[in-house]
Design a protein around this motif. Structure first.
Motif, mmCIF file in Angstrom:
data_model
loop_
_atom_site.group_PDB
_atom_site.id
_atom_site.type_symbol
_atom_site.label_atom_id
_atom_site.label_comp_id
_atom_site.label_asym_id
_atom_site.label_seq_id
_atom_site.Cartn_x
_atom_site.Cartn_y
_atom_site.Cartn_z
ATOM 1 N N ARG A 272 2.168 1.977 -3.363
ATOM 2 C CA ARG A 272 1.080 2.471 -4.221
ATOM 3 C C ARG A 272 0.666 3.892 -3.839
ATOM 4 O O ARG A 272 -0.235 4.469 -4.454
ATOM 5 C CB ARG A 272 -0.139 1.545 -4.081
ATOM 6 C CG ARG A 272 -0.009 0.194 -4.782
ATOM 7 C CD ARG A 272 -1.173 -0.676 -4.373
ATOM 8 N NE ARG A 272 -1.303 -1.866 -5.213
ATOM 9 C CZ ARG A 272 -2.086 -2.902 -4.918
ATOM 10 N NH1 ARG A 272 -2.799 -2.883 -3.806
ATOM 11 N NH2 ARG A 272 -2.148 -3.944 -5.723
ATOM 12 N N GLU A 273 1.295 4.395 -2.780
ATOM 13 C CA GLU A 273 1.023 5.727 -2.241
ATOM 14 C C GLU A 273 -0.369 5.813 -1.615
ATOM 15 O O GLU A 273 -0.946 6.895 -1.488
ATOM 16 C CB GLU A 273 1.214 6.809 -3.309
ATOM 17 C CG GLU A 273 2.636 6.856 -3.834
ATOM 18 C CD GLU A 273 2.867 8.000 -4.815
ATOM 19 O OE1 GLU A 273 1.928 8.788 -5.044
ATOM 20 O OE2 GLU A 273 3.989 8.091 -5.353
ATOM 21 N N ASP A 274 -0.891 4.668 -1.189
ATOM 22 C CA ASP A 274 -2.135 4.630 -0.426
ATOM 23 C C ASP A 274 -1.748 4.609 1.059
ATOM 24 O O ASP A 274 -1.769 3.564 1.727
ATOM 25 C CB ASP A 274 -2.937 3.381 -0.802
ATOM 26 C CG ASP A 274 -4.303 3.335 -0.133
ATOM 27 O OD1 ASP A 274 -4.586 4.204 0.725
ATOM 28 O OD2 ASP A 274 -5.097 2.424 -0.448
ATOM 29 N N TYR A 275 -1.371 5.799 1.579
ATOM 30 C CA TYR A 275 -0.752 5.878 2.890
ATOM 31 C C TYR A 275 -1.718 5.552 4.033
ATOM 32 O O TYR A 275 -1.300 5.010 5.065
ATOM 33 C CB TYR A 275 -0.127 7.261 3.090
ATOM 34 C CG TYR A 275 0.950 7.567 2.066
ATOM 35 C CD1 TYR A 275 2.021 6.686 1.892
ATOM 36 C CD2 TYR A 275 0.888 8.707 1.273
ATOM 37 C CE1 TYR A 275 3.009 6.945 0.952
ATOM 38 C CE2 TYR A 275 1.868 8.984 0.331
ATOM 39 C CZ TYR A 275 2.927 8.098 0.167
ATOM 40 O OH TYR A 275 3.890 8.338 -0.759
ATOM 41 N N GLU A 276 -2.975 5.874 3.866
ATOM 42 C CA GLU A 276 -3.956 5.540 4.913
ATOM 43 C C GLU A 276 -4.054 4.020 5.086
ATOM 44 O O GLU A 276 -4.042 3.500 6.203
ATOM 45 C CB GLU A 276 -5.333 6.113 4.549
ATOM 46 C CG GLU A 276 -5.402 7.620 4.494
ATOM 47 C CD GLU A 276 -5.414 8.240 5.881
ATOM 48 O OE1 GLU A 276 -5.542 7.483 6.869
ATOM 49 O OE2 GLU A 276 -5.305 9.466 5.975
ATOM 50 N N LYS A 277 -4.132 3.306 3.966
ATOM 51 C CA LYS A 277 -4.212 1.842 4.015
ATOM 52 C C LYS A 277 -2.903 1.248 4.534
ATOM 53 O O LYS A 277 -2.906 0.277 5.308
ATOM 54 C CB LYS A 277 -4.506 1.302 2.604
ATOM 55 C CG LYS A 277 -4.774 -0.193 2.556
ATOM 56 C CD LYS A 277 -6.064 -0.558 3.256
ATOM 57 C CE LYS A 277 -6.392 -2.033 3.086
ATOM 58 N NZ LYS A 277 -7.601 -2.421 3.827
ATOM 59 N N SER B 20 0.836 -1.213 0.000
ATOM 60 C CA SER B 20 0.000 0.000 0.000
ATOM 61 C C SER B 20 0.866 1.255 0.000
ATOM 62 O O SER B 20 0.531 2.255 -0.664
ATOM 63 C CB SER B 20 -0.931 0.008 1.225
ATOM 64 O OG SER B 20 -1.799 -1.102 1.198
ATOM 65 N N THR C 80 5.206 6.385 7.360
ATOM 66 C CA THR C 80 3.910 6.658 6.736
ATOM 67 C C THR C 80 3.257 7.890 7.363
ATOM 68 O O THR C 80 2.674 8.731 6.656
ATOM 69 C CB THR C 80 2.982 5.436 6.881
ATOM 70 O OG1 THR C 80 3.676 4.262 6.449
ATOM 71 C CG2 THR C 80 1.731 5.595 6.042
#
Length: 628
Positions: free
Chosen positions: A562-567, A559, A592
């Motif tokens: 993928r730069e989906d930092y919340e996940k 994650s 993160t």
């Protein structure tokens, strides 16, 4: 000729210096050799770790073993390296470490000499002292000791025997001079021996048995038992204390032996054959581990050993000569654990169940046998000529074979490529791996492909070979090749979570995040299937390979990339909740948080991560500075 106490001490110092000089004359050049095999793992995982992380790094390195004394000696190597270089004497740490190995081995040879003197009850007879010294040279130059001497990492064998021989000598002395201080030293030395390696546990039984056999014909059974009982109890109590500490500081590992009697008998005979041939006729060099099983030869070797044992028992009961039977029991005792390793079907924590180094301490029995032959046959001219000729042949061939073996340890490339035809598949894999790495450095793709195919043909279900092919075809952008080996991996490892996890991390490395995530999902599905079958209200399933926290950690990495930092943050925190000691998950959660602009929270997590794992200090400190 009788020696005075002073002359006897001088003689002992002289023969120690002779032993050291002889060994350095033949093998002093090996001090300039490089590191080999798992020496590099020791450097990376222990030597380079920060001072306050040494304890935890030794735990991670050893895992199933309790080696505190062993790691302490490597720290002393580092200290002496620093001291000499600080004072202007430039020297490599590997040279200091190899000298330590040689020092330990030569000292063990000297302790073998002292022990045999105690067993023969010969202290001041010059001729007998010379014979025992000559027999100790068999230990010094025995070819089976090659890996223990020339490979830095395997020092634990010689270190364990060093303290074990001192324990033995103190125990025999204590029989005639019982003092409180002797009991203290016996317990301490045996504890240090076990803390070097568990292999010397057999001394707890062999030492009192040896004393019992030496006194068997001189006193009644009850008195003989009384002389040994205190030593036996002391050694057993010391072992119990050691084993308790070992269970606290090591990971648990379940072992299972072969359940079929025919299999047990087969592996017992073949393992015993491997070690007995190595002891008495070490003509082949098993570089690392062994898998050479030959049942027919094993039965012959076992029968020959039985004949040797029968002769020893005859001489003991009919001729009142205990030496040969002591050598038989020494062989049996020292090879009990190595032979048992060969009978383990699952759970053995090393690559192979058989290894030459496991029998290092059994070489003492050969020196004991030679000392007996000198003592028994040297009074007759023909027998004297025969025994001297026999000894000369043995010692010269031993030096020659050991010298030849020492060349293997010049450096890691030589070690991994000069493999013997009887060495197991894993060694050939290393050989091909070395050639592949060299070919990549030279950009020689033809040689690389050749060695890759050779490694793959050894075992087409070998996961590392399949992954290497995937790596190659990704580099070549060959979709057909990638598809073929992905199917091969799925065919061989669809029910193997450890292999799937390895593939998931491989995909993460090569930025194929969808495939990496898919592999982890399949692992979770497999775990749910297992849990539904085994979980009950009174029993919960724990997954160790891979552990659940590592799965969430890998999902967090995916994650994050993928730069989906919340996940990513959610997955890293889940990993840390499951395993509060997962410092790397905490550290990545901090990174993160920094990406999300939460610098104050990131700094707190960085500091917490450092407390858990000091290895992270330098990197984390830099990031803390950036957030402040």
């Amino acid at each position: 000729m009788k020696l005075t106490d002073t002359q006897n001490k001088i003689f002992e110092y002289v023969i120690y210096c002779i032993s050291f000089s002889l060994f350095l004359f033949f093998f002093g050049h090996t001090l300039d050799y490089g590191r080999t095999y798992d020496d590099f793992a020791l450097v990376d995982r222990f030597t380079k770790s920060p001072g306050d992380a040494k304890l935890i790094s030794s735990f991670f390195y050893a895992k199933f073993h309790f080696y505190p004394v062993y790691f302490l000696t490597h720290e002393l190597d580092n200290f002496f390296t620093f001291l000499l270089n600080f004072n202007g004497i430039e020297i490599l740490n590997s040279k200091i470490a190899k000298f330590t190995n040689i020092f330990l081995h030569v000292t063990n040879s000297f302790l073998v000499y002292l022990l045999i003197k105690k067993i023969f009850k010969i202290e001041h007879n010059l001729r007998s002292n010379i014979f025992i010294f000559l027999s100790s040279l068999i230990f010094l130059f025995h070819p089976i000791t090659s890996q223990i001497i020339f490979n830095i990492t395997t020092r634990n064998e010689s270190l364990a025997l060093f303290f074990g021989l001192l324990t033995f000598i103190y125990c025999i002395s204590n029989v005639h001079n019982k003092r409180i201080i002797n009991y203290f030293f016996i317990s301490l030395l045996f504890f240090l021996s076990l803390c070097s390696k568990l292999m010397t546990i057999y001394l707890a039984g062999l030492i009192p048995l040896t004393v019992f056999l030496l006194n068997f014909h001189q006193m009644n059974l009850r008195e003989n038992f009384k002389k040994n009982f205190d030593i036996f109890i002391l050694l057993c109590v010391t072992f119990v204390v050691y084993y308790y500490l070992r269970t606290v500081f090591t990971e648990k590992n379940s072992l299972s032996f072969y359940g079929n009697f025919d299999d047990l008998l087969f592996y017992f005979l073949t393992s015993l054959k491997f070690y007995l041939i190595g002891l008495f006729f070490p003509y082949e060099h098993i570089y690392v581990y062994a898998t050479n099983y030959d049942l027919g030869l094993s039965i012959i070797v076992f029968i020959l050993f039985l004949i040797y044992a029968i002769i020893a028992f005859y001489l003991f009961f009919k001729k009142k000569d205990p030496i040969l039977i002591i050598s038989v029991f020494w062989i049996i005792a020292s090879l009990t654990l190595p032979v048992m390793f060969g009978m383990i079907e699952k759970g053995f924590p090393l690559i192979s169940n058989l290894a030459e180094r496991y029998q290092y301490s059994s070489v003492v029995s050969v020196s004991l046998l030679l000392a007996w032959m000198f003592n028994k046959f040297f009074n007759h001219l023909y027998k004297k000529t025969l025994i001297l000729s026999f000894y000369g042949l043995i010692i010269l061939s031993s030096v020659f074979v050991l010298y030849d073996r020492s060349k293997v340890y010049i450096n890691n490339t030589v070690f991994m490529t000069l493999t013997d035809e009887n060495s197991p598949k894993n060694v050939f894999r290393y050989s091909f791996g070395v050639e592949m790495r060299d070919a990549i450095l030279k950009n020689d793709m033809t040689t690389y492909r050749f060695n890759l195919y050779q490694m793959y043909q050894l075992d087409t279900s070998f996961d590392e070979a399949i992954l290497e092919f995937l790596r190659y075809y990704i580099y070549e952008k060959n979709e057909k090749g990638i598809e073929f080996f992905e199917k091969e991996f799925e065919k061989n490892f669809k029910d193997s979570p450890p292999a799937r996890f390895k593939l998931a991390r491989f995909y993460t490395l090569y930025e194929d995040y969808n495939k990496a995530e898919d592999q982890i999902k399949k692992i979770f599905e497999k775990y749910e299937e297992i849990r539904s079958q085994l979980d009950t209200s009174s029993r919960r399933v724990t997954f160790l390979d891979p552990p659940i926290d590592d799965l969430y950690f890998e999902l967090g990495k995916i994650s994050f990339y993928r730069e989906d930092y919340e996940k990513a943050l959610e997955n890293f925190k889940t990993a840390n909740v499951i395993n509060p000691l997962h410092a790397t998950a905490l550290y990545n959660a901090a990174i993160t948080l920094k990406k999300l602009g939460l610098d104050e929270e990131a700094t707190k997590l960085y500091k917490d991560a450092i407390k858990m794992n000091p290895f992270l200090r330098e990197t984390a400190s830099n990031l803390i500075a950036e957030t402040n």
